[in-house]
Design a protein around this motif. Structure first.
Motif, short mmCIF file in Angstrom:
data_model
loop_
_atom_site.label_atom_id
_atom_site.label_comp_id
_atom_site.label_asym_id
_atom_site.label_seq_id
_atom_site.Cartn_x
_atom_site.Cartn_y
_atom_site.Cartn_z
N GLY A 96 -0.12 -2.75 6.54
CA GLY A 96 -1.21 -2.10 7.26
C GLY A 96 -2.50 -2.32 6.51
N ASP A 97 -3.59 -2.52 7.27
CA ASP A 97 -4.87 -2.79 6.61
C ASP A 97 -5.88 -1.73 7.00
OD1 ASP A 97 -6.92 -3.97 5.22
OD2 ASP A 97 -7.21 -5.63 6.62
N THR A 98 -6.56 -1.92 8.15
CA THR A 98 -7.56 -0.95 8.61
C THR A 98 -6.85 0.03 9.55
OG1 THR A 98 -9.19 -2.70 8.45
CG2 THR A 98 -9.82 -0.74 9.68
N MET A 99 -6.69 1.25 9.08
CA MET A 99 -5.87 2.22 9.83
C MET A 99 -6.69 3.48 10.13
SD MET A 99 -2.25 1.71 7.75
CE MET A 99 -2.85 1.87 6.08
N THR A 100 -6.07 4.43 10.80
CA THR A 100 -6.77 5.65 11.20
C THR A 100 -7.11 6.52 10.00
OG1 THR A 100 -5.69 5.53 13.33
CG2 THR A 100 -6.60 7.66 12.73
N LEU A 105 -5.95 3.99 -1.79
CA LEU A 105 -7.29 4.52 -2.08
C LEU A 105 -7.24 5.37 -3.36
CD1 LEU A 105 -10.26 5.14 -1.32
CD2 LEU A 105 -9.39 7.05 0.05
N VAL A 106 -6.21 6.20 -3.46
CA VAL A 106 -6.09 7.08 -4.63
C VAL A 106 -5.72 6.25 -5.86
CG1 VAL A 106 -5.03 9.17 -5.55
CG2 VAL A 106 -5.34 8.91 -3.07
N ASP A 107 -4.79 5.30 -5.67
CA ASP A 107 -4.39 4.43 -6.79
C ASP A 107 -5.62 3.70 -7.34
OD1 ASP A 107 -1.79 5.17 -6.23
OD2 ASP A 107 -1.28 3.30 -5.20
N LEU A 108 -6.46 3.21 -6.43
CA LEU A 108 -7.62 2.44 -6.87
C LEU A 108 -8.64 3.32 -7.58
CD1 LEU A 108 -9.16 -0.21 -7.00
CD2 LEU A 108 -10.09 0.28 -4.72
N ALA A 109 -8.90 4.52 -7.04
CA ALA A 109 -9.83 5.42 -7.70
C ALA A 109 -9.31 5.78 -9.10
CB ALA A 109 -10.05 6.67 -6.86
N ASN A 127 -11.46 -9.93 -6.90
CA ASN A 127 -11.43 -11.39 -6.98
C ASN A 127 -11.77 -12.06 -5.64
OD1 ASN A 127 -11.11 -13.57 -8.82
ND2 ASN A 127 -9.30 -14.17 -7.70
N GLY A 128 -12.76 -11.53 -4.95
CA GLY A 128 -13.23 -12.18 -3.72
C GLY A 128 -12.82 -11.45 -2.46
N HIS A 129 -11.88 -10.54 -2.54
CA HIS A 129 -11.56 -9.73 -1.36
C HIS A 129 -12.66 -8.69 -1.19
CE1 HIS A 129 -7.52 -11.36 -0.52
NE2 HIS A 129 -7.59 -11.69 -1.80
N PRO A 130 -12.99 -8.37 0.07
CA PRO A 130 -14.22 -7.60 0.31
C PRO A 130 -14.08 -6.11 0.01
CG PRO A 130 -13.15 -8.15 2.39
CD PRO A 130 -12.34 -8.82 1.31
N ALA A 159 -6.93 -1.38 3.52
CA ALA A 159 -6.00 -1.33 2.39
C ALA A 159 -5.80 -2.69 1.71
CB ALA A 159 -4.66 -0.77 2.84
N VAL A 160 -6.00 -3.79 2.45
CA VAL A 160 -5.72 -5.10 1.86
C VAL A 160 -6.64 -5.38 0.66
CG1 VAL A 160 -5.84 -7.59 2.29
CG2 VAL A 160 -4.61 -6.11 3.89
N PRO A 161 -7.96 -5.20 0.79
CA PRO A 161 -8.79 -5.42 -0.40
C PRO A 161 -8.47 -4.46 -1.54
CG PRO A 161 -10.14 -5.32 1.59
CD PRO A 161 -8.76 -4.89 1.98
N MET A 162 -7.97 -3.27 -1.21
CA MET A 162 -7.59 -2.34 -2.29
C MET A 162 -6.38 -2.85 -3.04
SD MET A 162 -8.31 1.38 -0.63
CE MET A 162 -9.90 1.68 0.16
N ALA A 163 -5.42 -3.42 -2.31
CA ALA A 163 -4.25 -4.02 -2.98
C ALA A 163 -4.70 -5.18 -3.86
CB ALA A 163 -3.25 -4.50 -1.93
N ALA A 164 -5.64 -5.97 -3.35
CA ALA A 164 -6.16 -7.09 -4.15
C ALA A 164 -6.88 -6.57 -5.39
CB ALA A 164 -7.10 -7.94 -3.30
N ALA A 165 -7.63 -5.49 -5.22
CA ALA A 165 -8.38 -4.92 -6.35
C ALA A 165 -7.41 -4.40 -7.42
CB ALA A 165 -9.29 -3.79 -5.87
#
Ligand SMILES: Cc1ncc(COP(=O)(O)O)c(C=O)c1O
Length: 422
Positions: A84-88, A94-98, A261-264, A291-297
């Motif tokens: 899943g990428d852009t979801m409701t 999001l929490v993992d990245l923060a 690394n280039g993901h938005p 979520a995809v750019p967050m996984a990349a981040a």
């Protein structure tokens, strides 16, 4: 080199895209031979629409930190795409990245991901105003903070009211900073600082620790916030906020470009001193929580923590800088190479209208090396000693040719316009 396919694309673009291309990647800002369109990027190399391959020192203007299409980062992105990428609502990422960002960046207690650097710098301004209840924002003359009305370097479409509460000071100049703070009176909301001076067309300069400390103190005395704009330099100098290098912690820092690394994705980070302001503003975007750019981040940050990518880039950048100086001297040129070696900028002495710089970039392009004539560049962790050897051999031939044509070089009209605008 711009070939038939690139030219055909430009002709089509001219009909359906204003100016044929807009923003910082518009080729009219570069020598005429530079291609506009690229089809592939892997590791340290890019390929243009006509099939020419270049060793790329622009790294997409910063986002390419580990190497284009890094297999580890892209595998994490693809795995998340299947989920899943852009979801409701946001993914748990999001929490993992923060958590990951605040664990790496010493001053940060919280993080708000967004999409582009301009989102993060503009949000920083809003948070500072919401937190302090004041309006005045000080920025260094010539510093780039994005393309919003309050900061775009090209003021078409901007009205004076957009910048009514923006003041200026000179980077590394304590007296000018103090004067700008004094002029703000009781209305100072924030001082913006670039991690180092990386303005287009000008020599780069590292921050004077005394200036950085004074900026912190002036903010504390005035009840204002200090913001470091790490969008361009973030995680290229240190695995933390760049002003850790001068021992100064801001209240807010803006990030973008390279941490996925280039993901938005970009982010505003802040300390508890700015938490109430951050909680008060309304800031969002349809794609901010993808979520995809967050996984990349998250995968990029893991690699940054666990590898010697900075040390590797510093070593290669040092080789590049000294090798270029030697090649230039051998052919009768003097280069101005200042600032961090892993973010090289190559300007020529006695080249006020950049005609030599444009000639040099064109000759390097012919050699299969993409360098920029007036913007800072970037090394990526995918570059190798063999790439530096390739670049230095290319530079030797490029400078030899440039020496023979030097007297014939003409300034490109856009350079006159750009240097006048800056
Ligand atoms: C220092 C700095 N701040 C902000 C920005 C704006 O970032 P973006 O182009 O992602 O909006 C840039 C982009 O080059 C930048 O270099």
């Amino acid at each position: 080199m711009s070939g038939p396919k690139d030219q055909a694309l430009r002709a089509r673009a001219a009909r359906v895209i204003p100016n044929g291309m807009f923003g910082h990647q518009a080729t009219h800002l570069l020598p005429p031979a530079f291609p506009q369109f690229f089809t592939h990027a892997k590791g340290a190399h890019i390929r243009d629409a006509d099939g020419n391959r270049y060793l790329d020192f622009m790294c997409a203007y910063g986002p390419n930190l580990l190497g284009y299409a890094d297999d580890r980062v892209d595998a994490a992105a693809v795995r998340q795409l299947a989920r899943g990428d852009t979801m409701t609502g946001p993914s748990p990422l999001l929490v993992d990245l923060a958590e990951a960002l605040t664990a790496m960046v010493s001053h940060a207690d919280w993080a708000m991901p967004c999409k582009n650097g301009t989102d993060a710098t503009t949000m920083a301004m809003m948070v500072a105003r919401a937190q302090t209840g004041k309006r005045r924002i000080l920025v260094a003359e010539g510093a780039y903070h994005g393309a919003a009305p309050w900061c775009t370097p090209v003021p078409s479409g901007v009205v004076a009211e957009d910048r009514a509460h923006i003041g200026h000071y000179r980077y590394n100049d304590i007296a000018s900073l103090e004067a700008a703070v004094a002029a703000a009176g009781t209305d100072l909301a924030a001082i913006y600082a670039a991690p180092f001076k990386h303005d287009a067309f000008q020599d780069q300069a590292l921050p004077d620790p005394a200036y950085a400390a004074r900026a912190r103190q002036l903010c504390d005395d005035a009840g204002a916030l200090l913001i470091v704009d790490d969008v361009r330099a973030g995680f290229r100098l240190v695995r933390d906020c760049s002003w850790e290098l001068v021992g100064v912690r801001p209240d807010l820092s803006s990030w973008g470009k390279s941490f996925a690394n280039g993901h938005p994705i970009s982010a505003l980070l802040g300390s508890d001193s700015a938490r109430a302001g951050a909680a008060a503003i309304y800031a969002t975007g349809s794609f901010w929580f993808s979520a995809v750019p967050m996984a990349a981040a998250l995968e990029t940050l893991r690699i940054l923590r666990e590898t010697d990518y900075i040390e590797h880039s510093v070593r290669l950048g040092t080789r590049l800088r000294s090798g270029l100086d030697a090649a230039a001297a051998a052919h009768g040129f003097t280069l101005r190479q200042r600032g961090p070696v892993q973010m090289p900028q190559i300007l020529f002495a006695d080249d006020p209208d950049f005609r030599t710089g444009f000639g040099w970039a064109t000759e390097m392009l012919r050699e299969g090396v993409y360098v920029h004539p007036w913007h800072n560049m970037f090394l990526s962790a995918a570059m190798t000693d063999a790439d530096i050897d390739f670049a230095l051999d290319a530079a030797d031939r490029a400078l030899a040719r440039l020496a023979t044509t030097r007297a014939l070089l003409q300034p490109h009209p856009i350079v006159r316009a750009l240097t006048a605008a800056h």
